[in-house]
Each structure stands twice: as C-alpha cells, then as structure tokens.
Design an enzyme around this catalytic site. Structure first.
Site, PDB file in Angstrom:
ATOM      1  N   TRP A 154       0.819  -1.205   0.000  1.00  0.00           N
ATOM      2  CA  TRP A 154       0.000   0.000   0.000  1.00  0.00           C
ATOM      3  C   TRP A 154       0.854   1.256   0.000  1.00  0.00           C
ATOM      4  CZ3 TRP A 154      -4.591  -0.500  -1.724  1.00  0.00           C
ATOM      5  CH2 TRP A 154      -5.277  -1.703  -1.543  1.00  0.00           C
TER       6      TRP A 154
ATOM      7  N   ASP B 128      -0.968   6.725   6.605  1.00  0.00           N
ATOM      8  CA  ASP B 128      -2.087   5.853   6.278  1.00  0.00           C
ATOM      9  C   ASP B 128      -2.205   4.865   7.427  1.00  0.00           C
ATOM     10  OD1 ASP B 128      -3.840   3.921   5.372  1.00  0.00           O
ATOM     11  OD2 ASP B 128      -2.812   3.563   3.480  1.00  0.00           O
TER      12      ASP B 128
ATOM     13  N   LYS C 187     -11.718  -1.857   8.214  1.00  0.00           N
ATOM     14  CA  LYS C 187     -10.896  -2.816   8.951  1.00  0.00           C
ATOM     15  C   LYS C 187     -11.152  -2.715  10.456  1.00  0.00           C
ATOM     16  CE  LYS C 187      -7.486  -2.382   5.259  1.00  0.00           C
ATOM     17  NZ  LYS C 187      -7.606  -3.715   4.652  1.00  0.00           N
TER      18      LYS C 187
END
Length: 363
Positions: free
Chosen positions: A100, A175, A199
């Site tokens: 990511w 992030d 999540k």
C-alpha cells in the site's frame, strides 16, 4: 459450527454493534425512519456525525487544532488528494514498507506528470518482499519538503510502524487504515492521519481523515470534492456523506470506549496476536515472514506451511472448518489471520488448535 471471519477487509464488526444496528434499522431514535433513508441535513443525523467525531476525538486524544473529516473514496483516493492539496511545487517523500505504501507512491508519480511536484521514494524493502520496514537517513530529507508519507500497518505483509521516525522536521502523513484504534499513536506526531473504515472502524464507504488546521491547503485544487479545505469548512457535508457507514462507525467508537479505550484495546490485541505468534515461533511446521519481532503487526499475521500445496490444503480445510477468509493475499500467498479489534480471542485459540492438528497430520 462457529464461523470466524479472518478477512483483511471488509472485516469483522463487533457483535453488539451489529445487534444494535439491527434493532435500530427500521426506526432510529423514534424518528420512524432508518438511518439509511434519513436526510444528512436532519437533526438526527447531525447528532450522529457530531457524536462520532466527539467519541473518536476522546479515544485518540485528538487536539482541538485538528479537524476530523468523514470522506468518501477510501484510503486509495487519499493517495491522490494528498499530493494534490499539499505538494505543489515541492518535494514529497514516500516510505514503501509494503504494497500500500508503494501504491501511494505510484499514484503520486502518476499525478506528478500533470501537477508540478517531485515525489521521492525515501525507502523501500520491495526487494525483500517487504519482510522488514525500510530505514533512511533523516539528513537525506529536504527540510522544505511538503511531507513524508508512511503506512503504519502493512496489511498484506504483516509489519507495523510503532515508533514514528525522525523526518528532519518535515510533516508526517500516515495511512493508518489497518491499525487505527488498535494501537496507541500520539496524534500530534502527525500533520495528517487517514484511514479507510473497513478494517477497524466500520463498513466500507467512509474514510476518516484527521488533519492539523495549519496544514490545510490555502489554495483551491482542481475539484471541490478533492479539496481538504472545502471539506473541512463544510464539516464533511459538502455533499451527501456515507451516512450509514458513519452511523456504524459511531457505534464502533462507542464500543471501543466501553471496552476501555485504545490503550485497553491495544493490550487485548497484543495478548491475542501474541498467542498466535508464540505458537508459530515454536512450530517446526509454520513460519512467519516478518524478520524483526518488534515490527510485527498486531492486526495482520501472515504465515506459511512448508509448501504451496500444503498452504492450499490448509486453506481448503480451514475454510470448511469455519475459519473463513484465512487465505493470504494473492501477491504473497500462504495464509493470513487478520485479528482486528472486533475479532474474538476464542477464534485465535481455536485456530491454533486447528493448526496443531493440521501440522500433526502433514508433518
């Protein structure tokens, strides 16, 4: 048969949250309406979104000089919004400790073809399949740069940043999608934090952004929807927000608070993940690819058996036994146990018993 959902996202939600949402589905707060059909300009929804923000501020100890936004587009849209708002005419540094982080850098490079700024890969461990976090010399960072971007938890590879590195005074953007509320971070260490909800916060559809007031962009960007200043000035209501996802997020924040807050949540997560790590460490059958124990994620635990054939057999038999979504990400294979906040400890205990049995049969 009990089902345990190890999905990396969208992920397991707390059962009390789902039960309350079920009870309120047809009639929220005596309104005679569901949150699904409620105006985002109504008093009821105003109480929902403001309540969600207030509880999140309390949980994360978010100072008053930070805005809390509930946006759309997932964390992936932030990959574009961040350089669009902050990097024009400057350097922007990226740490790629996982897939990511690399995607965030890749999007910045793509945008730099049309917007004048310089994205720089500060560190990457892609050459070792992200088996550990990248390191860098802080003196390599231009102190006039816009920001340093990092990912606090690498969902696919199972590593996590717990200590924020020295960036030579350059603002840090994180992030935090897969371990927000799962481990304690000092918000003031960051100019901006963002996290996709699916999540540890709620259902897909809402992205939480926490941004320091003085870091907000002064110049407008090419789209109002992609402009943090406009979104902040309109208190996340520039257009119709993902109302139901925000409502569920509010319930999750309240659930975390009832448990004892983020510190208690981290204590539970470390104990829970520790059970699985301890078993893998003593096993002669399973291995975890993360090289440094201090970099292990409490949220995502990848592991493999001695062969790809056995991995496939494990996934098939585990799925049949009620351990759903245990298959590792397609880019790395193997297995992955995502133990987010709502995942029960008993599921870890029963997974370990299954792993023991499988190892005994195939050693």
């Amino acid at each position: 048969m009990t089902i345990y959902n190890f999905s990396a996202g969208p992920a397991v939600l707390p059962k009390p949250v789902l039960e309350r949402a079920q009870a309120e589905l047809l009639d929220y707060n005596g309104s005679g309406m569901s949150v699904l059909e409620m105006s985002h300009r109504s008093k009821d929804f105003e109480a929902i979104i403001k309540g969600a923000e207030a509880t999140l501020r309390e949980l994360m100890a978010i100072p008053d000089n930070y805005k809390v936004l509930f946006l759309q587009g997932g964390a992936s849209l932030e990959f574009t919004m961040i350089p669009l708002n902050f990097a024009k005419g400057k350097k922007a540094y990226y740490l790629a400790g996982g897939s990511w982080g690399k995607k965030a850098y890749t999007e910045a490079v793509k945008l730099s073809k049309t917007i004048a700024f310089e994205p720089i890969l500060l560190g990457s461990t892609e050459d070792i399949t992200y088996a550990e976090l990248p390191t860098f010399d802080k003196n390599a960072i231009d102190p006039t740069a816009a920001y340093v971007h990092l990912t606090t938890n690498n969902t696919i590879e199972g590593t996590a940043v717990y200590t924020i590195p020295d960036t030579n005074g350059v603002p840090v953007i994180a992030d935090m999608s897969s371990n927000i509320l799962a481990a304690r971070y000092n918000v003031e260490d960051f100019a901006m934090i963002y996290a996709g909800a699916q999540k540890n916060i709620g259902p897909a559809g809402v992205t939480v952004v926490i941004i320091r007031d003085d870091f907000l962009n002064d110049e407008p960007v090419l789209s109002s929807m992609l402009d943090y200043r406009i979104q902040a000035d309109n208190e996340s209501l520039y257009n119709t927000p993902p109302a139901y996802s925000i409502y569920i997020s509010k319930l999750v924040f309240e659930w975390v608070k009832e448990i004892g807050g983020v510190d208690e949540m981290e204590k539970i997560n470390r104990e829970k993940s520790g059970l699985l790590y301890d078993y893998i460490d003593q096993s002669n059958f399973y291995t975890n690819p993360v090289r440094k124990k201090e970099e292990r994620s409490v949220a995502n635990i990848p592991f493999v058996s001695p062969s790809e054939e056995l991995d496939a057999k494990f996934v098939k038999e585990a799925t049949a036994a009620g351990f759903k979504n245990i298959k590792g990400h397609r880019s790395v294979g193997g297995m992955r146990a995502s133990l987010y906040n709502a995942f029960p400890r008993q599921g870890v205990v029963e997974l370990i018993e299954f792993m023991k049995q499988f190892a005994a049969e195939h050693a």
